[in-house]
Write a protein that holds these residues in place. Sequence first.
Motif, PDB file in Angstrom:
ATOM      1  N   THR A  62       0.858  -1.279  -0.178  1.00 57.10           N
ATOM      2  CA  THR A  62      -0.087   0.053  -0.172  1.00 57.10           C
ATOM      3  C   THR A  62       0.976   1.176  -0.051  1.00 57.10           C
ATOM      4  O   THR A  62       2.084   1.389   0.696  1.00 57.10           O
ATOM      5  N   ALA A  63       0.428   2.248  -0.724  1.00 58.69           N
ATOM      6  CA  ALA A  63       1.314   3.365  -0.960  1.00 58.69           C
ATOM      7  C   ALA A  63       0.364   4.667  -1.045  1.00 58.69           C
ATOM      8  O   ALA A  63      -0.888   4.423  -1.763  1.00 58.69           O
ATOM      9  N   MET A  64       0.602   5.601  -0.546  1.00 57.54           N
ATOM     10  CA  MET A  64      -0.132   6.857  -0.850  1.00 57.54           C
ATOM     11  C   MET A  64       0.930   8.015  -1.629  1.00 57.54           C
ATOM     12  O   MET A  64       2.095   8.193  -0.932  1.00 57.54           O
ATOM     13  N   VAL A  65       0.333   8.486  -2.685  1.00 50.20           N
ATOM     14  CA  VAL A  65       1.293   9.139  -3.479  1.00 50.20           C
ATOM     15  C   VAL A  65       0.587  10.612  -3.686  1.00 50.20           C
ATOM     16  O   VAL A  65      -0.593  10.533  -4.225  1.00 50.20           O
ATOM     17  N   SER A  66       1.387  11.685  -3.820  1.00 51.75           N
ATOM     18  CA  SER A  66       1.132  12.857  -4.204  1.00 51.75           C
ATOM     19  C   SER A  66       1.125  13.429  -5.478  1.00 51.75           C
ATOM     20  O   SER A  66       2.246  12.968  -5.986  1.00 51.75           O
ATOM     21  N   VAL A  67       0.114  13.912  -6.156  1.00 49.39           N
ATOM     22  CA  VAL A  67       0.449  13.901  -7.593  1.00 49.39           C
ATOM     23  C   VAL A  67      -0.082  15.386  -8.007  1.00 49.39           C
ATOM     24  O   VAL A  67      -0.715  16.220  -7.193  1.00 49.39           O
ATOM     25  N   ARG A  68       0.384  15.877  -9.229  1.00 51.62           N
ATOM     26  CA  ARG A  68       0.097  17.308  -9.597  1.00 51.62           C
ATOM     27  C   ARG A  68      -1.521  17.622  -9.453  1.00 51.62           C
ATOM     28  O   ARG A  68      -2.043  18.835  -8.982  1.00 51.62           O
ATOM     29  N   ASP A  69      -2.200  16.559 -10.105  1.00 50.83           N
ATOM     30  CA  ASP A  69      -3.661  16.914 -10.520  1.00 50.83           C
ATOM     31  C   ASP A  69      -4.291  16.065 -11.152  1.00 50.83           C
ATOM     32  O   ASP A  69      -3.683  14.810 -11.180  1.00 50.83           O
ATOM     33  N   PRO A  70      -5.596  15.746 -11.276  1.00 50.41           N
ATOM     34  CA  PRO A  70      -6.215  14.355 -11.592  1.00 50.41           C
ATOM     35  C   PRO A  70      -5.798  13.852 -12.986  1.00 50.41           C
ATOM     36  O   PRO A  70      -5.850  12.683 -13.131  1.00 50.41           O
ATOM     37  N   GLN A  71      -5.109  14.827 -13.786  1.00 47.32           N
ATOM     38  CA  GLN A  71      -4.615  13.983 -15.141  1.00 47.32           C
ATOM     39  C   GLN A  71      -3.355  13.265 -14.822  1.00 47.32           C
ATOM     40  O   GLN A  71      -3.140  12.182 -15.145  1.00 47.32           O
ATOM     41  N   LYS A 118      -8.724  14.594  -2.883  1.00 46.13           N
ATOM     42  CA  LYS A 118      -8.438  15.748  -3.006  1.00 46.13           C
ATOM     43  C   LYS A 118      -8.126  16.115  -1.719  1.00 46.13           C
ATOM     44  O   LYS A 118      -8.573  15.792  -0.720  1.00 46.13           O
ATOM     45  N   GLY A 119      -6.972  17.368  -1.730  1.00 45.20           N
ATOM     46  CA  GLY A 119      -6.587  17.844  -0.397  1.00 45.20           C
ATOM     47  C   GLY A 119      -7.868  18.249   0.644  1.00 45.20           C
ATOM     48  O   GLY A 119      -7.519  18.484   1.627  1.00 45.20           O
ATOM     49  N   THR A 120      -8.953  18.688  -0.005  1.00 40.10           N
ATOM     50  CA  THR A 120     -10.173  19.070   0.646  1.00 40.10           C
ATOM     51  C   THR A 120     -10.448  18.082   1.675  1.00 40.10           C
ATOM     52  O   THR A 120     -10.867  18.475   2.793  1.00 40.10           O
ATOM     53  N   GLY A 121     -10.383  16.720   1.121  1.00 38.31           N
ATOM     54  CA  GLY A 121     -10.751  15.746   2.012  1.00 38.31           C
ATOM     55  C   GLY A 121      -9.983  15.678   3.235  1.00 38.31           C
ATOM     56  O   GLY A 121     -10.287  15.223   4.488  1.00 38.31           O
ATOM     57  N   THR A 163     -11.936  18.130  11.832  1.00 45.90           N
ATOM     58  CA  THR A 163     -13.084  17.518  12.458  1.00 45.90           C
ATOM     59  C   THR A 163     -12.532  16.322  13.435  1.00 45.90           C
ATOM     60  O   THR A 163     -13.148  15.512  13.950  1.00 45.90           O
ATOM     61  N   GLY A 164     -11.150  16.270  13.457  1.00 50.11           N
ATOM     62  CA  GLY A 164     -10.599  15.271  14.333  1.00 50.11           C
ATOM     63  C   GLY A 164     -10.370  13.794  13.753  1.00 50.11           C
ATOM     64  O   GLY A 164      -9.929  13.111  14.670  1.00 50.11           O
ATOM     65  N   PHE A 165     -10.690  13.467  12.763  1.00 48.62           N
ATOM     66  CA  PHE A 165     -10.435  12.402  11.988  1.00 48.62           C
ATOM     67  C   PHE A 165      -9.026  12.012  11.449  1.00 48.62           C
ATOM     68  O   PHE A 165      -8.554  10.955  11.573  1.00 48.62           O
ATOM     69  N   GLY A 166      -8.349  13.222  11.050  1.00 50.53           N
ATOM     70  CA  GLY A 166      -7.272  13.090  10.376  1.00 50.53           C
ATOM     71  C   GLY A 166      -6.058  13.058  11.544  1.00 50.53           C
ATOM     72  O   GLY A 166      -5.120  14.088  11.458  1.00 50.53           O
ATOM     73  N   HIS A 167      -5.660  12.007  11.895  1.00 46.70           N
ATOM     74  CA  HIS A 167      -4.653  11.848  12.873  1.00 46.70           C
ATOM     75  C   HIS A 167      -3.558  11.081  11.906  1.00 46.70           C
ATOM     76  O   HIS A 167      -3.713  10.329  11.218  1.00 46.70           O
ATOM     77  N   ASN A 168      -2.220  11.787  12.315  1.00 45.21           N
ATOM     78  CA  ASN A 168      -0.911  11.138  11.474  1.00 45.21           C
ATOM     79  C   ASN A 168      -1.053  11.408   9.951  1.00 45.21           C
ATOM     80  O   ASN A 168      -0.943  10.521   9.371  1.00 45.21           O
ATOM     81  N   LEU A 169      -1.484  12.386   9.470  1.00 47.78           N
ATOM     82  CA  LEU A 169      -1.559  12.853   8.000  1.00 47.78           C
ATOM     83  C   LEU A 169      -0.189  12.141   7.378  1.00 47.78           C
ATOM     84  O   LEU A 169       0.845  12.767   7.915  1.00 47.78           O
ATOM     85  N   PRO A 170      -0.027  11.566   6.215  1.00 47.68           N
ATOM     86  CA  PRO A 170       1.224  11.195   5.935  1.00 47.68           C
ATOM     87  C   PRO A 170       2.015  12.335   5.197  1.00 47.68           C
ATOM     88  O   PRO A 170       3.408  11.990   4.999  1.00 47.68           O
ATOM     89  N   PHE A 171       1.508  13.501   4.965  1.00 46.93           N
ATOM     90  CA  PHE A 171       2.414  14.499   4.153  1.00 46.93           C
ATOM     91  C   PHE A 171       2.574  15.647   5.212  1.00 46.93           C
ATOM     92  O   PHE A 171       1.671  16.064   5.906  1.00 46.93           O
ATOM     93  N   GLN A 172       3.425  16.408   4.977  1.00 49.74           N
ATOM     94  CA  GLN A 172       3.935  17.430   6.065  1.00 49.74           C
ATOM     95  C   GLN A 172       2.926  18.602   5.762  1.00 49.74           C
ATOM     96  O   GLN A 172       2.249  19.312   6.315  1.00 49.74           O
ATOM     97  N   ALA A 173       2.938  18.925   4.381  1.00 47.59           N
ATOM     98  CA  ALA A 173       1.948  19.806   3.881  1.00 47.59           C
ATOM     99  C   ALA A 173       0.972  18.911   2.850  1.00 47.59           C
ATOM    100  O   ALA A 173       1.008  18.127   2.257  1.00 47.59           O
TER     101      ALA A 173
END
Length: 470
Positions: free
Chosen positions: A225-234, A258-261, A268-278
């Motif tokens: 499993t991996a989470m990867v940040s990308v430039r945009d949907p394309q 999306k970053g909004t999520g 809302t207190g659900f996002g513990h230990n987000l994987p990216f600094q920004a």
Amino acid sequence: MGELNSVDDAFEARLRAALPDDVIRPLTPAYLEEPRGLFHGRGGLLVAPSTTEEVATTIRACATARVPVVPYGGGTGLVGGQVMPVARAVILSLERLTRIRAVHPSENVLVAEAGVVLADVQAAAATADRLFPLSLASEGSCRIGGCLSTNAGGVNVLRYGTARDLCLGVEAVLPDGSVHHGLKRLRKDNTGFDLRGLLCGAEGTLGVITAASLRMYPRPAQTGTAMVSVRDPQAALDLLAMAQAQLGQGISAFELIKGTGLKFLSATGFGHNLPFQAIPNWSVLIELGLGPSQDPEAELAALFDTAHSAGVAQDGIIAQSIRQRDALWKLREDIPWANKAIGSISSHDISLPLSAIPTFLQDADKALAALGPVRVNAFGHLGDGNLHYNVFPPEGQTADDFAPLRQRVRDIVYGLVHQADGSFSAEHGVGRLKAHELRRYGDPARLSAMRRIKDALDPQGIMNPGVIFE
């Protein structure tokens, strides 16, 4: 087709006489509610059979008396199909049909009754060292009959297909009370119309599924499993293409976030230990299921290197343990809960051709921005084209402030989906919530054929009236 009759004392007395004492049960408020609170049942009679014959007895009585029937699985549906707001109906709960009737590991087939909770189907397959791949956020409470009746999707559709694709045969009680004995375990059966395919996705309007033969698969020897940040949907689509070229059918899930999520999770207190600094504007959650000779972490690292060199991937994290894997998936699974805490103006379960997704997202965001400073949280199963495109008020305001614009929001979103040859309902079904949209956007020839099928199988119109058809 005439008017239907509400449950009355005389009908209840006749049905009680025909069924064992424990089948008719007290009707609690939970059976008259649905998760979004948009529809409320008016009451009726709660019937909880424990056998297919008891289901058939109930349906025959309803057909004779012209009393409506609302099939009820786990109650987790999001389009109001499990409640009837306009009449006192028989609420036919499947919660006691909970037997795993058979497991055939050599055939990769499991036979389960409709009331078995999805997580218990998964567990029964795991006991046989097999995988039942249907996976939903509500899998701890939704029931397999409801999953089949709504043709549920989930995170693994990219690799394994929807609930209909995972079903080989069904046993079902039809609207006249007859039983369709279709629990065959065959991959090939060209003996006429496919009633299995018809009943899966009919949302209880053509009968009640009481049991099903389900496909199992060998369990992947290794997962990654991996989470990867990308430039945009394309860029996310480019990453999907790279992953498919490198790994073929080894990709089990490919989720766009999306970053909004992620911001909503944090707020809302659900996002513990987000994987990216920004928090990135867009990211992708990838899961692999590979054979014993493959190294999923190495494959994901190689994929990231290729994507990063091509300017597609910007940053990433590869899970190094089951705990890390679960933490990444929890972020994805908690997004709907964060959405609920924020409160949406309008939520949309849509599907689009993959190549149309980037343009749709741009056009929809632009059109909605003209209505006001709304926020959009788009996320979902990018691998199969299914997005949850949800619209929220700006900070400091509530969804009620935008209530007059709610229908306009839907018109914009669904209009653009229709232009792109997409669907306004990807995996949640039509239910009562979207019957109007089906009439508005559906193909007239298809709708006419569906109506004729409904009238032929259910001439009394007793089965879940108001669902799919207005």
